[in-house]
Design a protein around this motif. Structure first.
Motif, short mmCIF file in Angstrom:
data_model
loop_
_atom_site.label_atom_id
_atom_site.label_comp_id
_atom_site.label_asym_id
_atom_site.label_seq_id
_atom_site.Cartn_x
_atom_site.Cartn_y
_atom_site.Cartn_z
N MET A 75 0.83 -1.20 0.00
CA MET A 75 0.00 0.00 0.00
C MET A 75 0.87 1.26 0.00
SD MET A 75 -1.11 2.48 2.42
CE MET A 75 -1.07 1.65 4.01
N MET A 76 1.91 1.27 0.81
CA MET A 76 2.78 2.46 0.88
C MET A 76 3.54 2.67 -0.42
SD MET A 76 4.36 2.12 4.71
CE MET A 76 3.36 2.39 6.19
N VAL A 77 4.10 1.60 -0.97
CA VAL A 77 4.84 1.71 -2.23
C VAL A 77 3.92 2.22 -3.33
CG1 VAL A 77 5.98 0.37 -4.04
CG2 VAL A 77 6.59 -0.01 -1.64
N HIS A 78 2.71 1.65 -3.41
CA HIS A 78 1.76 2.08 -4.43
C HIS A 78 1.45 3.56 -4.31
CE1 HIS A 78 -1.79 1.90 -7.06
NE2 HIS A 78 -2.42 2.61 -6.14
N SER A 79 1.20 4.03 -3.10
CA SER A 79 0.82 5.43 -2.91
C SER A 79 1.96 6.38 -3.26
CB SER A 79 0.37 5.66 -1.46
OG SER A 79 1.44 5.41 -0.56
N ILE A 80 3.19 5.94 -3.01
CA ILE A 80 4.34 6.80 -3.33
C ILE A 80 4.58 6.86 -4.84
CG2 ILE A 80 6.86 7.01 -3.10
CD1 ILE A 80 6.55 5.86 -0.25
N LEU A 81 4.60 5.69 -5.49
CA LEU A 81 4.89 5.64 -6.92
C LEU A 81 3.78 6.26 -7.75
CD1 LEU A 81 6.50 2.09 -7.27
CD2 LEU A 81 7.64 4.31 -7.09
N MET A 82 2.53 6.23 -7.26
CA MET A 82 1.42 6.81 -8.00
C MET A 82 1.21 8.28 -7.69
SD MET A 82 0.47 4.42 -9.94
CE MET A 82 -1.00 5.17 -10.64
N GLY A 83 2.07 8.84 -6.83
CA GLY A 83 1.98 10.26 -6.53
C GLY A 83 0.88 10.64 -5.55
N LEU A 84 0.27 9.65 -4.90
CA LEU A 84 -0.76 9.95 -3.91
C LEU A 84 -0.16 10.59 -2.68
CD1 LEU A 84 -2.87 6.66 -4.19
CD2 LEU A 84 -3.25 8.85 -5.34
N VAL A 85 1.11 10.27 -2.42
CA VAL A 85 1.86 10.90 -1.33
C VAL A 85 3.04 11.60 -1.98
CG1 VAL A 85 3.19 10.50 0.76
CG2 VAL A 85 1.17 9.11 0.31
N PRO A 86 3.14 12.92 -1.90
CA PRO A 86 4.16 13.66 -2.64
C PRO A 86 5.56 13.47 -2.09
CG PRO A 86 2.91 15.14 -1.21
CD PRO A 86 2.23 13.81 -1.13
N ALA A 87 6.55 13.70 -2.96
CA ALA A 87 7.95 13.63 -2.55
C ALA A 87 8.23 14.67 -1.46
CB ALA A 87 8.86 13.88 -3.75
#
Length: 528
Positions: free
Chosen positions: A32-44
């Motif tokens: 779930m965390m990896v998906h949200s980061i790579l899809m831009g749901l959680v910004p850099a």
């Protein structure tokens, strides 16, 4: 603080979508965390909530969340920032295209439907619900019972395949070569069990029988080639042929399987399932096998022998394959591990003359180069260490018991239905009373959480007669549920007929070809 809360809210909403995606809760959190980061749901650069706060929001133990966060740190998705705790590492997104936030309209102007030269998506196909495991009574064919699969033995072999010496063998690009370890087991263990002796250059590994049909069709058939297939017969093979030729001939069958008919004599190629005819499950006797080979020899016909479920024989030793009786190389043999071990494994093989195998190998290279070598290596270990043979013995005992339970249940609740006698296999071919609409019955059954399959798809053409057939698999349903499942099927049939289900007993049909003819199965001699 507000940003941390926003991330917490995102992950709390996203987490339920990943339930069951991994074997552990920690794995689900990581996905779930990896998906949200790579899809831009959680910004850099965003600050990550504390493990305590996140664990509370997700309803998980803090230790589970902490371990997941630590893995993401180790993998570079998160980094520790001075006085800020963990933040999302922006460098992890390098090399990825930026996700557009706005919806981009589809380009206009290209009429793709007019450009398509094939219409495979419009063919009649077997349809199985993806959620079949949610049915209370899954009489689905071609699936598995998790309680029977030897996961422990497969896991041991998979672990051995990950040791350094094994990895050196399978991890390389094999270009167009097959796994030597698997070829060894096919050549020296699987084929001799079917009476077949073959050289190494006469064997090609495929991703199941469907791929074998596709390769053979593209190499041997053109629009004018006449190819025959049993009717009823295997829809995927029929559809493969229909993509290449306009002359697919329906061949009649009877209680002994494929008939050596005039229609067959008009074919250049013929597809046959002698071990357990698909879908009727009948086994072709030795006399009929010699008759089919004699006709093929007389009329220069090449036979595609799909050795369908040959290992699943619970009424005595299996008969030798057609290929083992072939004296002039006109039988092309299709074998599979998928049908017994696990359908999702997708490992099959072709045995044919070396010249043909060379051409099939060249075509396979253009599609997938070679089948996954890691699975092939694991499968070779599984066979070599005796796990496969032990598993087949277990399946035969279990399927024999389930078949008997199915026969008894139909005799008790649905005596007006006839089950085709069989010497093995993992499913039953059933003919209902005249006028039955099996598709309507399938819908009524689904409403009662009973999954069955209408049989008309196996016929070249749908007719009133073909709609009275259905197929029930017993590989995926525990034996303890079969009686109750058939009772629910009977209730569904009663609602279709508008009267209560019959409860009287009935003699269970004997599993002999003579009985089949007496019961009217000789009338199943079909063809167009």
């Amino acid at each position: 603080m507000r940003q941390k809360q926003e991330i917490t809210d995102v992950w709390a909403k996203l987490f339920p979508q990943f339930s069951g995606s991994s074997g552990t809760l920690q794995g689900q959190v990581k996905e779930m965390m990896v998906h949200s980061i790579l899809m831009g749901l959680v910004p850099a650069g965003a600050k990550v909530p504390t493990s305590r706060a996140l664990a509370s929001a997700l309803g998980l133990a803090r230790n589970t969340v902490s371990l997941a966060l630590q893995v993401l740190v180790d993998k570079g998705f998160l980094i520790a920032a001075p006085r800020s705790g963990l933040v999302v590492n922006g460098d992890i997104l390098l090399g990825q295209a930026v996700h557009a936030s706005a919806q981009v309209p589809a380009p206009a102007g290209l009429q793709w439907d007019a450009r398509l030269l094939s219409r495979a998506r419009h063919q009649r196909n077997i349809v199985k619900p993806a959620n079949w495991q949610e049915f209370a009574y899954p009489f689905v064919y071609g699936q598995f019972d998790p309680s029977l699969v030897p996961l422990r033995d497969w896991r041991v072999c998979a672990h051995q395949a990950l040791l350094a010496p094994a990895v050196k063998k399978w991890a390389q690009d094999h270009i167009n070569r097959d796994s030597e370890a698997l070829l060894d087991q096919i050549q020296h263990r699987l084929l001799p069990a079917r009476g077949i002796m073959a050289k190494r250059d006469e064997i090609l590994v495929t991703a199941g029988a469907q791929m074998a049909c596709y390769l053979l069709t593209n190499v041997l058939l053109d629009r004018n080639t006449v190819v025959g297939i049993e009717n009823p017969g295997y829809p995927d093979a029929r559809n493969n042929f229909l993509l290449r030729t306009d002359h697919v001939k329906a061949l009649p069958i009877d209680a002994d399987g494929l008939v050596a008919s005039r229609a067959m004599g008009q074919c250049a190629y013929a597809y046959v399932t002698p071990s357990h005819q698909c879908p009727t499950t009948v086994t072709m006797p030795m006399a009929r096998r010699h008759e089919i080979l004699a006709l093929a020899r007389k009329n220069d016909i090449v036979l595609f022998e799909d050795d369908h479920e040959s290992e699943l024989n619970f009424s005595g030793r299996p008969l030798p394959a057609l290929k083992s009786l072939d004296t002039d190389g006109r039988v092309i043999y299709l074998g599979s591990l998928s049908k017994t071990l696990a359908h999702g494994l997708r490992i099959g093989y072709i045995v044919a003359p070396a010249e043909l195998i060379r051409e099939l190998r060249a075509l396979r290279r253009l599609i997938i180069r070679h089948t996954p070598a890691n699975n092939a290596h694991t499968a070779s270990l599984f066979i070599a260490q005796g796990h496969h043979d032990a598993f087949i013995r277990k399946l035969n005992v279990t399927y024999r018991e389930r078949r008997e339970l199915l026969n008894r249940a139909f005799a008790k609740y649905l005596p007006q239905f006839h089950i085709m006698p069989s010497q093995g296999g993992s499913g039953a071919w059933i003919q209902g009373p005249a006028g039955l609409n099996a598709r309507a019955l399938t819908e009524r059954c689904a409403a009662r959480s009973v999954l069955i399959e209408p049989g008309d798809i196996f016929f070249k053409k749908t007719s009133a007669a073909s709609q009275s057939y259905l197929r029930l698999g017993y590989a995926a349903i525990p034996g303890s549920l079969i009686d109750a499942g058939v009772q629910e099927l009977a209730r569904a049939y009663a609602t279709l007929q508008g009267h209560p289900p019959a409860q009287s007993g009935c003699r269970i049909p004997r599993t002999t070809p003579d009985t089949a003819r007496k019961d009217g199965l000789g009338s199943m001699r079909t063809g167009i």
